[in-house]
Design an enzyme around this catalytic site. Structure first.
Site, mmCIF file in Angstrom:
data_model
loop_
_atom_site.group_PDB
_atom_site.id
_atom_site.type_symbol
_atom_site.label_atom_id
_atom_site.label_comp_id
_atom_site.label_asym_id
_atom_site.label_seq_id
_atom_site.Cartn_x
_atom_site.Cartn_y
_atom_site.Cartn_z
ATOM 1 N N PHE A 1 0.836 -1.195 0.000
ATOM 2 C CA PHE A 1 0.000 0.000 0.000
ATOM 3 C C PHE A 1 0.877 1.254 0.000
ATOM 4 O O PHE A 1 1.926 1.320 0.662
ATOM 5 C CB PHE A 1 -0.897 0.043 1.237
ATOM 6 C CG PHE A 1 -1.855 -1.120 1.368
ATOM 7 C CD1 PHE A 1 -3.110 -1.047 0.804
ATOM 8 C CD2 PHE A 1 -1.481 -2.254 2.078
ATOM 9 C CE1 PHE A 1 -3.986 -2.105 0.948
ATOM 10 C CE2 PHE A 1 -2.367 -3.316 2.219
ATOM 11 C CZ PHE A 1 -3.623 -3.248 1.648
ATOM 12 N N ASP A 2 0.423 2.235 -0.719
ATOM 13 C CA ASP A 2 0.937 3.587 -0.527
ATOM 14 C C ASP A 2 0.223 4.182 0.684
ATOM 15 O O ASP A 2 -0.850 3.690 1.081
ATOM 16 C CB ASP A 2 0.703 4.412 -1.791
ATOM 17 C CG ASP A 2 1.252 5.817 -1.683
ATOM 18 O OD1 ASP A 2 2.169 6.034 -0.850
ATOM 19 O OD2 ASP A 2 0.771 6.683 -2.419
#
Length: 554
Positions: free
Chosen positions: A407-408
């Site tokens: 995930f960012d």
């Protein structure tokens, strides 16, 4: 008249008178003989019945009040076996009558019948009981007996003759017009052998049919029992039941995200819908190649299998739904491809050209993955976590025993408020803002719920002491600097009660090389330049159009 004729006349009269006298003498002798009383052992005496000169029984021989049997002729209603049991002296009479000359027989016919002498009264002897009397054997039928019955009772004899005529007429009618005879004419065995009923034939024919049907049912039961045993022995053939939608983590995947349908898409855009349908129908037995979301779906299935090993009745599982706007006729090719790869996808949604976004909430969707960016933006506007899938430009080996999700941070797990400050006031103001609000949790982003789902499943493995062997691993790959803005991110996750397995702060460096090392099944980011850099190195990426980056789809 001459003298000779007179002499002859006298001679004839004398002969006739002598024959008459001889007949009278014979009658008296016969009457004396018939009247003789025969004595038996004791005082009981029986008298033989008297007959007339012709040898016939005299009528009214017994008194009407006598208990002895009567010698009257049998009536029509009585059978012949109930006729008189007294034996008639017909043999002597018949022989005597037959010994006379024809002239004498003619003279006998002209003689008037003489009255029979009165019958003397019977002695008062007690009558024998009917049951104690010895049975009389039947007499053989003879012509003399028939003539005797005719003279005894002419009316009965006439009725008998008429009955014989009717019987013969009825038998002729029965022969000409056959009818079912009454049951009393023949015995049951004779009727059954001669007139076999249709019911008996039906019953007999039904027995083999029922027996054959029972044999077929037994064979079917044995067959299905053997099939059940065979499938129980093969673990790969036992298909698990899908979880209940209200308890499951529903991942909706489009057909173009799951499979590579570039050729069909090109035909649709250039030649239209009808040619596209024709192409899919002609190639419905051709298996589709894997798409960008294929490895991700396979990894989700592996997590479900591990959970079922630890928790056989677990319902908190991933549930994959194939969501597409394809026509139902294309569904055959999709089903063949799903079964070919062994994907456990039981729920399909084929909308036939209509947008499937309206069905996402009905399917209780937690995450929607598609190759169409416009549909992804529609799902984001509906409040459903969505991302546009992109396949890697290079082939990359992925782990088959662990689901890896990267995930960012901003605009993916968290809100985009910090990005607004960096774009409007620069990086210095951004760092000051993050240090000032370090202990204030960040607002949640669109993929925060999916990370929560992954963390909840991870804790199930931790409870079974499976932390090091957990099939789920999460990554945070962010452009933030750890020293200046990293503390607020970690504290926010802690406040949410979420754990991240690996946190990678890159401080603005490219993410592609790091992702190649991680080899995630999917990487969520909101910036297209990060997506494109990772895609070139072979990473499967998913663009999340959120906040100020919603329009950055190219």
């Amino acid at each position: 008249m001459s003298q000779t004729s007179l002499k002859q006349k006298k001679k004839n009269e004398t002969g006739s008178r002598n024959s008459k006298d001889s007949l009278d003498t014979d009658k008296r002798k016969d009457s004396e003989k018939s009247g003789v009383r025969l004595s038996t052992q004791g005082s009981k005496e029986l008298s033989l019945p008297k007959t007339d000169s012709r040898g016939y029984l005299v009528r009214n021989q017994w008194s009407r009040t006598s208990r002895s049997p009567s010698t009257r002729g049998p009536s029509i209603d009585e059978p012949r076996s109930k006729s008189t049991s007294l034996k008639l002296p017909s043999s002597s009479t018949t022989s005597r009558t037959s010994s006379t000359s024809p002239s004498q027989q003619d003279s006998l016919k002209q003689l008037p019948e003489e009255p029979s002498p009165p019958t003397p009264p019977m002695p008062s002897t007690p009558p024998m009981p009917l049951d104690s009397r010895p049975p009389t054997p039947p007499e053989p039928y003879s012509s003399s007996r028939r003539s005797t019955k005719m003279h005894e009772n002419p009316e009965a004899w006439a009725h008998g003759i008429m009955g014989d005529i009717r019987d013969s007429r009825d038998s002729t009618q029965l022969r000409d017009y056959p009818r079912t005879p009454p049951t009393e004419w023949k015995s049951y065995a004779q009727r059954r052998s001669t007139y076999s009923s249709q019911l008996d034939r039906d019953c007999l024919s039904e027995l083999p049919r029922q027996h054959h049907q029972r044999e077929e049912e037994d064979e079917d039961e044995a067959y299905w029992a053997s099939v059940k045993t065979l499938y129980e022995k093969i673990p790969s053939c036992s298909r698990p039941r899908p979880p209940k939608p209200k308890n499951a983590i529903t991942i909706a995947v489009s057909s173009r995200a799951l499979f590579n349908m570039v050729d069909g898409r090109k035909i649709y855009e250039e030649e239209g819908l009808e040619k596209y349908m024709e192409y899919q129908l002609n190639n419905e037995n051709v298996i589709l190649t894997p798409g960008p979301a294929f490895r991700f779906v396979k990894a989700l299935q592996h997590v479900n299998a591990r959970l079922r090993e630890l928790y056989p009745n677990e319902q908190d599982l991933f549930d994959i739904v194939l969501m597409t706007n394809n026509h139902a006729q294309v569904g055959v090719r999709l089903i063949n491809s799903v079964n070919h790869y062994g994907l456990l996808i039981d729920r399909f949604c084929l909308t036939g050209g209509k947008s499937p976004i309206g069905y996402l909430k009905a399917y209780l969707t937690n995450l929607y993955l598609s190759a169409d960016s416009e549909k992804v933006q529609e799902a984001i506007q509906e409040g459903i976590a969505s991302a546009t899938m992109f396949d890697g430009a290079k082939d990359m080996a992925y782990c088959d025993t662990q689901l890896r999700v990267a995930f960012d941070g901003d605009a993916v797990l968290f809100s985009d408020e910090s990005e607004h400050i960096a774009k409007e006031h620069g990086l210095d103001k951004f760092f000051q803002h993050e240090t000032l609000f370090e202990n204030k949790p960040l607002a949640q982003g669109p993929l925060k719920g999916f990370l929560e789902d992954l963390g909840r499943l991870q804790k199930k493995f931790y409870a079974k002491d499976e932390r090091l062997l957990c099939p789920i691993r999460t990554y945070l790959v962010t452009a933030r600097s750890a020293a200046s803005s990293g503390a607020r991110v970690l504290k926010t996750l802690r406040r949410w009660g979420l754990e991240i397995d690996e946190a990678l702060f890159l401080a603005g460096a490219p993410k592609g090389p790091i992702l190649v090392k991680i080899r995630p099944h999917i990487f969520f980011d909101d910036h297209m330049f990060h997506i494109e850099g990772a895609q070139k190195l072979g990473t499967i990426t998913a663009h999340v159009p959120y906040g100020i980056n919603q329009k950055m789809n190219n």
